[in-house]
Design a protein around this motif. Structure first.
Motif, PDB file in Angstrom:
ATOM      1  N   UNK A 125      -2.710 -20.087  -2.614  1.00 26.71           N
ATOM      2  CA  UNK A 125      -3.456 -20.364  -1.381  1.00 26.71           C
ATOM      3  C   UNK A 125      -4.389 -19.214  -1.024  1.00 26.71           C
ATOM      4  N   UNK A 126      -3.976 -17.990  -1.338  1.00 27.55           N
ATOM      5  CA  UNK A 126      -4.834 -16.838  -1.075  1.00 27.55           C
ATOM      6  C   UNK A 126      -5.997 -16.784  -2.049  1.00 27.55           C
ATOM      7  N   UNK A 127      -5.699 -16.961  -3.330  1.00 32.96           N
ATOM      8  CA  UNK A 127      -6.730 -16.878  -4.361  1.00 32.96           C
ATOM      9  C   UNK A 127      -7.782 -17.974  -4.213  1.00 32.96           C
ATOM     10  N   UNK A 128      -7.366 -19.147  -3.738  1.00 37.16           N
ATOM     11  CA  UNK A 128      -8.304 -20.263  -3.591  1.00 37.16           C
ATOM     12  C   UNK A 128      -9.062 -20.232  -2.269  1.00 37.16           C
ATOM     13  N   UNK A 129      -8.747 -19.260  -1.409  1.00 37.07           N
ATOM     14  CA  UNK A 129      -9.466 -19.118  -0.155  1.00 37.07           C
ATOM     15  C   UNK A 129      -8.918 -19.943   0.982  1.00 37.07           C
ATOM     16  N   UNK A 130      -7.734 -20.526   0.805  1.00 35.98           N
ATOM     17  CA  UNK A 130      -7.116 -21.312   1.879  1.00 35.98           C
ATOM     18  C   UNK A 130      -6.693 -20.404   3.029  1.00 35.98           C
ATOM     19  N   UNK A 131      -6.008 -19.325   2.699  1.00 29.36           N
ATOM     20  CA  UNK A 131      -5.536 -18.380   3.715  1.00 29.36           C
ATOM     21  C   UNK A 131      -6.624 -17.353   3.993  1.00 29.36           C
ATOM     22  N   UNK A 132      -7.084 -17.304   5.234  1.00 30.37           N
ATOM     23  CA  UNK A 132      -8.158 -16.397   5.606  1.00 30.37           C
ATOM     24  C   UNK A 132      -7.732 -15.564   6.814  1.00 30.37           C
ATOM     25  N   UNK A 133      -8.216 -14.347   6.877  1.00 31.47           N
ATOM     26  CA  UNK A 133      -7.916 -13.478   8.010  1.00 31.47           C
ATOM     27  C   UNK A 133      -9.215 -12.972   8.617  1.00 31.47           C
ATOM     28  N   UNK A 134      -9.194 -12.738   9.925  1.00 26.48           N
ATOM     29  CA  UNK A 134     -10.383 -12.299  10.631  1.00 26.48           C
ATOM     30  C   UNK A 134     -10.257 -12.617  12.111  1.00 26.48           C
TER      31      UNK A 134
ATOM     32  N   UNK B  99      -6.285 -14.783  14.487  1.00 26.56           N
ATOM     33  CA  UNK B  99      -6.686 -13.865  13.424  1.00 26.56           C
ATOM     34  C   UNK B  99      -6.393 -14.458  12.057  1.00 26.56           C
ATOM     35  N   UNK B 100      -5.891 -15.693  12.036  1.00 28.90           N
ATOM     36  CA  UNK B 100      -5.621 -16.393  10.777  1.00 28.90           C
ATOM     37  C   UNK B 100      -6.245 -17.779  10.823  1.00 28.90           C
ATOM     38  N   UNK B 101      -6.656 -18.252   9.672  1.00 29.61           N
ATOM     39  CA  UNK B 101      -7.214 -19.601   9.571  1.00 29.61           C
ATOM     40  C   UNK B 101      -6.867 -20.165   8.198  1.00 29.61           C
ATOM     41  N   UNK B 102      -6.622 -21.467   8.165  1.00 27.99           N
ATOM     42  CA  UNK B 102      -6.313 -22.130   6.901  1.00 27.99           C
ATOM     43  C   UNK B 102      -7.248 -23.312   6.710  1.00 27.99           C
ATOM     44  N   UNK B 103      -7.895 -23.352   5.552  1.00 29.37           N
ATOM     45  CA  UNK B 103      -8.711 -24.498   5.178  1.00 29.37           C
ATOM     46  C   UNK B 103      -8.143 -25.028   3.859  1.00 29.37           C
TER      47      UNK B 103
ATOM     48  N   UNK C  74       4.581 -24.926   1.897  1.00 30.73           N
ATOM     49  CA  UNK C  74       4.310 -23.644   2.547  1.00 30.73           C
ATOM     50  C   UNK C  74       4.433 -23.818   4.054  1.00 30.73           C
ATOM     51  N   UNK C  75       5.253 -22.994   4.684  1.00 25.27           N
ATOM     52  CA  UNK C  75       5.491 -23.093   6.120  1.00 25.27           C
ATOM     53  C   UNK C  75       4.796 -21.929   6.822  1.00 25.27           C
ATOM     54  N   UNK C  76       4.081 -22.248   7.906  1.00 24.38           N
ATOM     55  CA  UNK C  76       3.345 -21.197   8.600  1.00 24.38           C
ATOM     56  C   UNK C  76       3.283 -21.487  10.097  1.00 24.38           C
ATOM     57  N   UNK C  77       3.392 -20.438  10.883  1.00 19.91           N
ATOM     58  CA  UNK C  77       3.179 -20.509  12.333  1.00 19.91           C
ATOM     59  C   UNK C  77       2.059 -19.532  12.666  1.00 19.91           C
ATOM     60  N   UNK C  78       0.893 -20.047  12.986  1.00 20.26           N
ATOM     61  CA  UNK C  78      -0.260 -19.206  13.268  1.00 20.26           C
ATOM     62  C   UNK C  78      -0.301 -18.860  14.754  1.00 20.26           C
ATOM     63  N   UNK C  79      -0.356 -17.558  15.047  1.00 19.14           N
ATOM     64  CA  UNK C  79      -0.436 -17.095  16.431  1.00 19.14           C
ATOM     65  C   UNK C  79      -1.835 -17.357  16.983  1.00 19.14           C
TER      66      UNK C  79
ATOM     67  N   UNK D 248     -16.334  -9.641  15.449  1.00 17.26           N
ATOM     68  CA  UNK D 248     -17.185 -10.829  15.313  1.00 17.26           C
ATOM     69  C   UNK D 248     -16.339 -12.090  15.148  1.00 17.26           C
ATOM     70  N   UNK D 249     -16.817 -13.195  15.713  1.00 19.53           N
ATOM     71  CA  UNK D 249     -16.068 -14.441  15.706  1.00 19.53           C
ATOM     72  C   UNK D 249     -16.638 -15.413  14.670  1.00 19.53           C
ATOM     73  N   UNK D 250     -15.751 -16.001  13.899  1.00 18.38           N
ATOM     74  CA  UNK D 250     -16.142 -17.038  12.955  1.00 18.38           C
ATOM     75  C   UNK D 250     -15.628 -18.372  13.471  1.00 18.38           C
ATOM     76  N   UNK D 251     -16.505 -19.363  13.486  1.00 20.95           N
ATOM     77  CA  UNK D 251     -16.114 -20.709  13.878  1.00 20.95           C
ATOM     78  C   UNK D 251     -16.145 -21.580  12.633  1.00 20.95           C
ATOM     79  N   UNK D 252     -15.003 -21.803  11.992  1.00 23.99           N
ATOM     80  CA  UNK D 252     -14.967 -22.567  10.747  1.00 23.99           C
ATOM     81  C   UNK D 252     -15.583 -23.950  10.918  1.00 23.99           C
TER      82      UNK D 252
END
Length: 202
Positions: free
Chosen positions: A9-18, A29-33, A160-165, A180-184
């Motif tokens: 998921x990290x290598x494919x760009x699913x898990x993103x931080x920012x 500060x986390x986003x998943x696509x 994969x289980x995740x709880x995004x704050x 800076x803010x990113x709006x996916x």
């Protein structure tokens, strides 16, 4: 296996931080696509085989996924199980089968989605399957964001289980830092205006 899933998921760009603005309007500060992993057939195949392994003894006759998120994953899981695959899509706001797809009474069906949060679309697919007299043997997803809530009567298996704050936009610590803010999904990807600028009194 969990480490391998996170690696994919990290290598494919699913898990993103920012610093992201989510669809809800909240910040994180986390986003998943999740769709990004489907750009890579070898990763999709590997993840699908993990799901298929869980249900290999469940006598699955067919796999179904809701459009659009579940289409690719459900197809690949079906291929791994060696069974048929169909997808449900909305018609006049209601999940239904189109394109000549059919479900037979008594068939044992696995429902597959990419991400489960509240499970709304999946619940509609489950009801569709049951309305045709078929049996739902389980629900599987790539990412489970349901926070361990029992969203279905049926078993939910998430790779994969995740709880995004998340933070309210007017009390976001990331904004306070001026990040800076990113709006996916938006063409206007970066909002450079800081927390202080937005709250400045003229």
């Amino acid at each position: 296996m969990e480490n391998r899933i996170k690696e994919i998921l990290t290598e494919s760009g699913v898990l993103q931080s920012g610093h992201f603005v989510l669809t809800s309007g909240k910040h994180s500060e986390e986003y998943m696509q999740c769709a990004k992993v489907f750009q890579y057939p070898h990763f999709t195949k590997e993840l699908s085989e993990m799901i298929a392994a869980k249900f290999k003894n469940s006598e699955v006759d067919m796999v179904i996924g809701p459009a659009v998120g579940g289409i690719i994953l459900s197809y690949q899981v079906a291929e791994s199980l060696g069974v048929m695959n169909v997808f449900a899509e909305r018609e006049q706001g209601k999940m239904t089968l189109r394109r000549g797809f059919g479900i037979k009474e008594g068939q044992r069906i696995l429902v597959v989605e990419d991400v489960v949060t509240t499970g709304g679309s999946v619940k509609e697919v489950i009801n569709l399957v049951k309305s045709r007299g078929a049996i739902v043997v389980g629900v599987a997803c790539l990412v489970d964001r349901s926070s361990n809530n029992k969203v279905f009567e049926e078993e939910l298996y998430g790779l994969y289980h995740v709880n995004i704050t998340t933070y309210e936009s007017d009390s976001c610590p990331l904004c306070v830092k001026g990040l800076p803010i990113t709006k996916p999904g938006s063409r206007n990807l970066v909002e450079k205006e800081s927390y202080y600028e937005r709250n400045r009194k003229f």
